[in-house]
Design an enzyme around this catalytic site. Structure first.
Site, PDB file in Angstrom:
ATOM      1  CE  LYS A  52      80.940  13.950 -15.690  1.00 18.20           C
ATOM      2  NZ  LYS A  52      81.089  12.870 -16.924  1.00 18.20           N
ATOM      3  CD  GLN A  96      83.002  11.539 -19.557  1.00 18.75           C
ATOM      4  OE1 GLN A  96      82.339  11.718 -18.515  1.00 18.75           O
ATOM      5  NE2 GLN A  96      82.644  12.797 -20.314  1.00 18.75           N
ATOM      6  CG  ASP A 119      75.794   8.003 -17.812  1.00 20.42           C
ATOM      7  OD1 ASP A 119      75.839   9.137 -17.593  1.00 20.42           O
ATOM      8  OD2 ASP A 119      76.980   7.451 -17.923  1.00 20.42           O
TER       9      ASP A 119
HETATM   10  N1  GUN Z   1      80.130  11.947 -21.914  1.00 20.68           N
HETATM   11  C1  GUN Z   1      79.632  13.386 -22.003  1.00 20.68           C
HETATM   12  N2  GUN Z   1      78.542  13.532 -21.354  1.00 20.68           N
HETATM   13  C2  GUN Z   1      78.274  12.172 -20.679  1.00 20.68           C
HETATM   14  C3  GUN Z   1      77.405  11.451 -19.900  1.00 20.68           C
HETATM   15  O1  GUN Z   1      76.436  12.232 -19.448  1.00 20.68           O
HETATM   16  N3  GUN Z   1      77.658  10.327 -19.558  1.00 20.68           N
HETATM   17  C4  GUN Z   1      78.628   9.518 -20.164  1.00 20.68           C
HETATM   18  N4  GUN Z   1      78.686   8.242 -19.567  1.00 20.68           N
HETATM   19  N5  GUN Z   1      79.522  10.102 -20.636  1.00 20.68           N
HETATM   20  C5  GUN Z   1      79.348  11.477 -21.246  1.00 20.68           C
END
Ligand code: GUN
Length: 286
Positions: A52, A96, A119
């Site tokens: 990311k 995360q 999110d």
């Molecule tokens: N862990 C795996 N995918 C995601 C996501 O899209 N958002 C968050 N906050 N944690 C994740």
């Protein structure tokens, strides 16, 4: 003939548009900024977070990775979120998942300024999604990215039978809402579903998000179905595989996403897209 959905190619298209949007915002004096907060040392999470960060930097965004020890307390995490809520260089905050046991995830969701909730997990946004509320608001990036891929491959959910296996807040539930809003007939299946494989086989669009390697095989797929594999699992040799057995799906599925190279790159591209949208909307708040 089974066709592979090229998640990397669709992600590139989304990223190219994001890069242009970033340049336009930078010209107006706004550099879109994202912080990803990671608590603990989960190896899979660390890989996602690194990817990311790299993508955000490549697209010209301000990108921060905040790595915290797995002993971080709830109060410490909330204080850090508060600081990013007040930081004007940050437009998107992502904490995360999964989080260590001492952290109360719903409280974390509520602590993030909704204007920075990249999110789309805040209950107000989830409510808007479920009611198909008009206007701009963030929606969970993995399911949103899947909708982009379906569109790109000409798969219109209207009138189709869709089965989503997995009921998580991150994927299953928002996926089911998006497919419902797109006029599919949707079933959410999960670990307690009776005869899960027979349910899977009813799907014209099958989305599998369980975290169980190769749970679904060609025998469980309706001929011609579109199969979206959200899994990022390790097989017995440590190789990255999906929740769907890609090999046995060949010749049965109509379209299928590979792992890697399917949903993964799309999720990251969509996260970048959402961050830029939050930055754009940030100076138009009511
Ligand atoms: N862990 C795996 N995918 C995601 C996501 O899209 N958002 C968050 N906050 N944690 C994740």
């Amino acid at each position: 003939m089974t066709k592979t959905i090229d998640g990397k190619a669709v992600a590139k298209k989304v990223n190219d548009a994001t890069q242009v949007a970033v340049s336009e915002l930078v010209a107006q004096g706004i550099q879109p900024g994202i912080v990803v907060i990671i608590v603990g040392e989960d190896p899979a999470s660390k890989i996602y977070v690194r990817n990311k960060n790299r993508k955000a930097e490549k697209l010209g965004m301000h990108s921060v990775v905040r790595q915290l020890p797995d002993t971080t307390t709830q109060a410490e995490l909330l204080a850090i979120i508060e600081a990013y809520n007040a930081d004007d260089s940050i437009h998107g905050i992502l904490v995360q998942s999964p989080l260590p046991k001492q952290i109360n995830e719903p409280l974390v969701t509520m602590a993030i300024d909704p204007h920075k909730d990249v999110d789309g997990f805040h209950p107000a946004y989830v409510g808007k999604l479920v009611t198909n509320y008009p206007g701009h608001y963030p929606v969970a990036n993995t399911p949103r990215g899947i909708m982009t891929m379906l569109k790109e491959y000409g798969v219109d959910p209207a009138g189709k039978t869709a089965v989503v296996i997995g009921r998580s807040t991150i994927v299953g539930k928002p996926m089911a809402a998006l497919l419902t809003n797109a006029n599919a007939t949707v079933t959410i299946a999960h670990s307690r579903t009776k005869d899960l494989k027979a349910v899977a086989k009813t799907a014209d669009i099958l989305v599998v998000a369980t975290g169980i390697a190769h749970l679904i095989t060609g025998d469980d797929i309706k001929p011609g179905a579109t199969v979206i594999d959200v899994g990022m699992d390790r097989d017995e040799h440590g190789k990255l595989v999906g929740d769907v057995d890609f090999e046995s799906a060949q010749g049965v599925a109509g379209l299928i996403t590979p792992v890697p190279g399917g949903v993964g790159p799309m999720t990251i591209a969509t996260l970048m897209q959402t961050t830029v949208e939050l930055a754009k909307w940030s100076d138009k708040r009511e």
